[in-house]
Scaffold this motif. Structure first.
Motif, PDB file in Angstrom:
ATOM      1  N   ASN A 167      -3.231 -44.700 -81.022  1.00 52.82           N
ATOM      2  CA  ASN A 167      -3.041 -45.779 -81.987  1.00 52.82           C
ATOM      3  C   ASN A 167      -4.181 -45.680 -82.992  1.00 52.82           C
ATOM      4  O   ASN A 167      -5.349 -45.813 -82.627  1.00 52.82           O
ATOM      5  CB  ASN A 167      -3.070 -47.131 -81.264  1.00 52.82           C
ATOM      6  CG  ASN A 167      -2.768 -48.298 -82.186  1.00 52.82           C
ATOM      7  OD1 ASN A 167      -2.976 -48.233 -83.387  1.00 52.82           O
ATOM      8  ND2 ASN A 167      -2.276 -49.390 -81.607  1.00 52.82           N
ATOM      9  N   TRP A 169      -5.305 -47.606 -84.950  1.00 53.91           N
ATOM     10  CA  TRP A 169      -6.042 -48.852 -85.134  1.00 53.91           C
ATOM     11  C   TRP A 169      -6.867 -49.251 -83.909  1.00 53.91           C
ATOM     12  O   TRP A 169      -7.364 -50.375 -83.854  1.00 53.91           O
ATOM     13  CB  TRP A 169      -5.068 -49.973 -85.508  1.00 53.91           C
ATOM     14  CG  TRP A 169      -4.494 -49.777 -86.870  1.00 53.91           C
ATOM     15  CD1 TRP A 169      -5.025 -50.205 -88.052  1.00 53.91           C
ATOM     16  CD2 TRP A 169      -3.269 -49.112 -87.208  1.00 53.91           C
ATOM     17  NE1 TRP A 169      -4.217 -49.839 -89.103  1.00 53.91           N
ATOM     18  CE2 TRP A 169      -3.129 -49.168 -88.611  1.00 53.91           C
ATOM     19  CE3 TRP A 169      -2.280 -48.459 -86.473  1.00 53.91           C
ATOM     20  CZ2 TRP A 169      -2.055 -48.598 -89.296  1.00 53.91           C
ATOM     21  CZ3 TRP A 169      -1.201 -47.894 -87.138  1.00 53.91           C
ATOM     22  CH2 TRP A 169      -1.078 -47.961 -88.528  1.00 53.91           C
ATOM     23  N   ARG A 194       2.663 -48.265 -90.547  1.00 58.39           N
ATOM     24  CA  ARG A 194       2.134 -49.480 -91.194  1.00 58.39           C
ATOM     25  C   ARG A 194       3.004 -50.685 -90.864  1.00 58.39           C
ATOM     26  O   ARG A 194       2.513 -51.762 -90.531  1.00 58.39           O
ATOM     27  CB  ARG A 194       2.072 -49.299 -92.712  1.00 58.39           C
ATOM     28  CG  ARG A 194       0.932 -48.446 -93.233  1.00 58.39           C
ATOM     29  CD  ARG A 194       0.842 -48.586 -94.744  1.00 58.39           C
ATOM     30  NE  ARG A 194      -0.080 -47.611 -95.311  1.00 58.39           N
ATOM     31  CZ  ARG A 194       0.299 -46.512 -95.947  1.00 58.39           C
ATOM     32  NH1 ARG A 194       1.595 -46.253 -96.088  1.00 58.39           N
ATOM     33  NH2 ARG A 194      -0.589 -45.688 -96.440  1.00 58.39           N
ATOM     34  N   HIS A 197       2.647 -51.790 -87.323  1.00 58.47           N
ATOM     35  CA  HIS A 197       1.339 -52.409 -87.048  1.00 58.47           C
ATOM     36  C   HIS A 197       1.173 -53.767 -87.732  1.00 58.47           C
ATOM     37  O   HIS A 197       0.789 -54.742 -87.085  1.00 58.47           O
ATOM     38  CB  HIS A 197       0.214 -51.482 -87.499  1.00 58.47           C
ATOM     39  CG  HIS A 197      -1.154 -52.031 -87.213  1.00 58.47           C
ATOM     40  ND1 HIS A 197      -1.713 -52.012 -85.956  1.00 58.47           N
ATOM     41  CD2 HIS A 197      -2.072 -52.663 -88.010  1.00 58.47           C
ATOM     42  CE1 HIS A 197      -2.908 -52.575 -85.990  1.00 58.47           C
ATOM     43  NE2 HIS A 197      -3.150 -52.989 -87.218  1.00 58.47           N
ATOM     44  N   TYR A 198       1.452 -53.822 -89.026  1.00 57.41           N
ATOM     45  CA  TYR A 198       1.148 -55.029 -89.797  1.00 57.41           C
ATOM     46  C   TYR A 198       2.299 -56.035 -89.844  1.00 57.41           C
ATOM     47  O   TYR A 198       2.054 -57.253 -89.921  1.00 57.41           O
ATOM     48  CB  TYR A 198       0.762 -54.646 -91.235  1.00 57.41           C
ATOM     49  CG  TYR A 198      -0.543 -53.881 -91.322  1.00 57.41           C
ATOM     50  CD1 TYR A 198      -1.761 -54.506 -91.068  1.00 57.41           C
ATOM     51  CD2 TYR A 198      -0.555 -52.529 -91.639  1.00 57.41           C
ATOM     52  CE1 TYR A 198      -2.964 -53.805 -91.149  1.00 57.41           C
ATOM     53  CE2 TYR A 198      -1.742 -51.822 -91.727  1.00 57.41           C
ATOM     54  CZ  TYR A 198      -2.942 -52.462 -91.471  1.00 57.41           C
ATOM     55  OH  TYR A 198      -4.122 -51.766 -91.557  1.00 57.41           O
ATOM     56  N   PHE A 262       1.734 -48.917 -81.729  1.00 55.89           N
ATOM     57  CA  PHE A 262       0.936 -48.933 -82.948  1.00 55.89           C
ATOM     58  C   PHE A 262       0.591 -50.346 -83.412  1.00 55.89           C
ATOM     59  O   PHE A 262       0.091 -50.539 -84.520  1.00 55.89           O
ATOM     60  CB  PHE A 262       1.667 -48.174 -84.059  1.00 55.89           C
ATOM     61  CG  PHE A 262       1.940 -46.741 -83.696  1.00 55.89           C
ATOM     62  CD1 PHE A 262       0.927 -45.809 -83.713  1.00 55.89           C
ATOM     63  CD2 PHE A 262       3.210 -46.345 -83.304  1.00 55.89           C
ATOM     64  CE1 PHE A 262       1.162 -44.485 -83.356  1.00 55.89           C
ATOM     65  CE2 PHE A 262       3.461 -45.030 -82.944  1.00 55.89           C
ATOM     66  CZ  PHE A 262       2.430 -44.097 -82.967  1.00 55.89           C
ATOM     67  N   GLY A 263       0.854 -51.328 -82.566  1.00 48.32           N
ATOM     68  CA  GLY A 263       0.520 -52.700 -82.907  1.00 48.32           C
ATOM     69  C   GLY A 263      -0.932 -53.019 -82.574  1.00 48.32           C
ATOM     70  O   GLY A 263      -1.767 -52.133 -82.394  1.00 48.32           O
ATOM     71  N   SER A 264      -1.223 -54.291 -82.476  1.00 43.34           N
ATOM     72  CA  SER A 264      -2.566 -54.735 -82.097  1.00 43.34           C
ATOM     73  C   SER A 264      -2.720 -54.573 -80.590  1.00 43.34           C
ATOM     74  O   SER A 264      -2.090 -55.297 -79.816  1.00 43.34           O
ATOM     75  CB  SER A 264      -2.781 -56.197 -82.508  1.00 43.34           C
ATOM     76  OG  SER A 264      -2.671 -56.328 -83.915  1.00 43.34           O
ATOM     77  N   SER A 265      -3.540 -53.634 -80.190  1.00 48.04           N
ATOM     78  CA  SER A 265      -3.675 -53.309 -78.775  1.00 48.04           C
ATOM     79  C   SER A 265      -4.377 -54.422 -78.020  1.00 48.04           C
ATOM     80  O   SER A 265      -5.317 -55.047 -78.534  1.00 48.04           O
ATOM     81  CB  SER A 265      -4.451 -52.000 -78.617  1.00 48.04           C
ATOM     82  OG  SER A 265      -4.571 -51.645 -77.267  1.00 48.04           O
TER      83      SER A 265
END
Length: 343
Positions: A167, A169, A194, A197-198, A262-265
């Motif tokens: 990831n 991020w 993107r 994730h966002y 790929f999100g907020s881990s």
């Protein structure tokens, strides 16, 4: 009158836009109109079902009991990674399972890295694999099993990650390093990541709309290297399992994989403590240096931050290297018996 028409049109457009972003409900296996149940399944703690497939020697006679976690757009059917000869030689038992929403496993709208680790633990317990077992994850499945040393380290006899997806991020990555690796991806994949994730709520729409190119992996045109294409050519003509993989719907399978991957881990893998401080077992990470899907620079950084990982980097290898002739034997022997071989 004109303002009223504009308001009506605006409301209509917003209603259409909202509807377009909403994925259709999943077609649950065994439900009216849903796919049939053909696989053995276990019932989990929250009532969901997990479909699985056993490979190798009978577990009662096995020296090594290994749970396999499949990658993106795959299933339990791609769980066998070795020839029958090496499996017999090692005395290895494998069990692969459809991740939630894939194949015949019920979707899990609350899926997280922790819930996958608990699913793995519960699968082991219901199949009677003992107090400790091995876990092997490939690609997106490799990323998923980072939750095992985080949440169930006491259950592990060993852990192997093969080309695990990273990831970009994750907090511990230096900004310049992750940025450089990110921009090595196809522009369409940069946008797809993107969005995941966002604005994860747009993931379904982005990967099903026709205005812009969506994920190259979903489109079946990923960034493969020469070795990858050579390996693919060997499987030409083999029956595709794609329909089975997403038969309950793309959103709860591949799209949710993207959102989680790929999100907020919920944690940073580089903060994980060594699950085997007394060297009673080991963690292995394998990576090809020409992998176009998982940047080798980020994998090297992870291995440098976690010196207890046995890091294996393969020159000239791409993302599909486990399927190269003889490679699975090399991987398994290094993992299970510590045998070093040339590759």
């Amino acid at each position: 009158m004109f303002k009223r028409i504009l308001v009506i049109l605006l409301i209509g457009f917003l209603a259409w836009a909202y509807q377009a972003t909403q994925p259709p409900p999943p077609k649950i296996c065994g439900s009216p109109g849903g796919p049939p149940i053909t696989a053995p399944r276990i019932k989990l703690r929250d009532g969901r079902h997990l479909a699985y497939m056993e490979h190798g020697v009978p577990k009662e006679n096995a020296k090594y009991k290994i749970i396999l976690v499949h990658g993106f757009g795959s299933s339990r059917h791609e769980g066998s990674i070795a020839t029958a000869k090496i499996v017999e030689e090692l005395g290895a038992y494998f069990v692969s399972f459809d991740k939630p929403g894939y194949g015949e496993s019920d979707p899990d709208p609350k899926r997280t890295a922790k819930s996958i680790a608990l699913d793995i633990e519960e699968l082991a317990d219901q199949l009677g694999l003992g107090s400790k077992f091995y876990v092997l994850g490939y690609s997106m499945g490799g990323q998923a099993v980072w939750g095992c040393p985080k949440y169930i380290p006491h259950r592990l006899a060993g852990l192997m990650l093969i080309a695990p997806v990273v990831n970009y991020w994750w907090p511990s990555f230096p900004a310049n390093l992750s940025k450089e690796a990110y921009y090595q991806q196809f522009p369409q994949d940069q946008w797809a990541l993107r969005v995941a994730h966002y604005t994860p709520w747009l993931t379904y729409w982005w990967n099903t709309q026709k205005l812009f190119p969506a994920s190259s992996v979903i489109a079946g045109k990923p960034k493969f290297c020469q070795q990858d294409w050579e390996i693919i050519s060997k499987f030409a003509g083999r029956k595709s399992n794609k329909a089975y993989v997403t038969q309950q719907g793309e959103f709860e399978s591949i799209h949710r994989d993207m959102m989680i991957g790929f999100g907020s881990s919920e944690f940073d893998p580089m903060d994980i403590k060594n699950p085997f401080p007394d060297n009673e077992a080991s963690v292995h990470l394998w990576q090809g240096d020409e992998d176009g899907l998982v940047p080798v620079t980020l994998q090297r950084y992870i291995a440098g931050r976690l010196p207890w990982i046995h890091y294996h980097e393969l020159p000239g290898a791409g993302h599909l290297f486990p399927h190269a002739d003889g490679m699975s034997e090399v991987i398994l022997k290094a993992f299970l018996v510590g045998e070093k071989q040339e590759f």
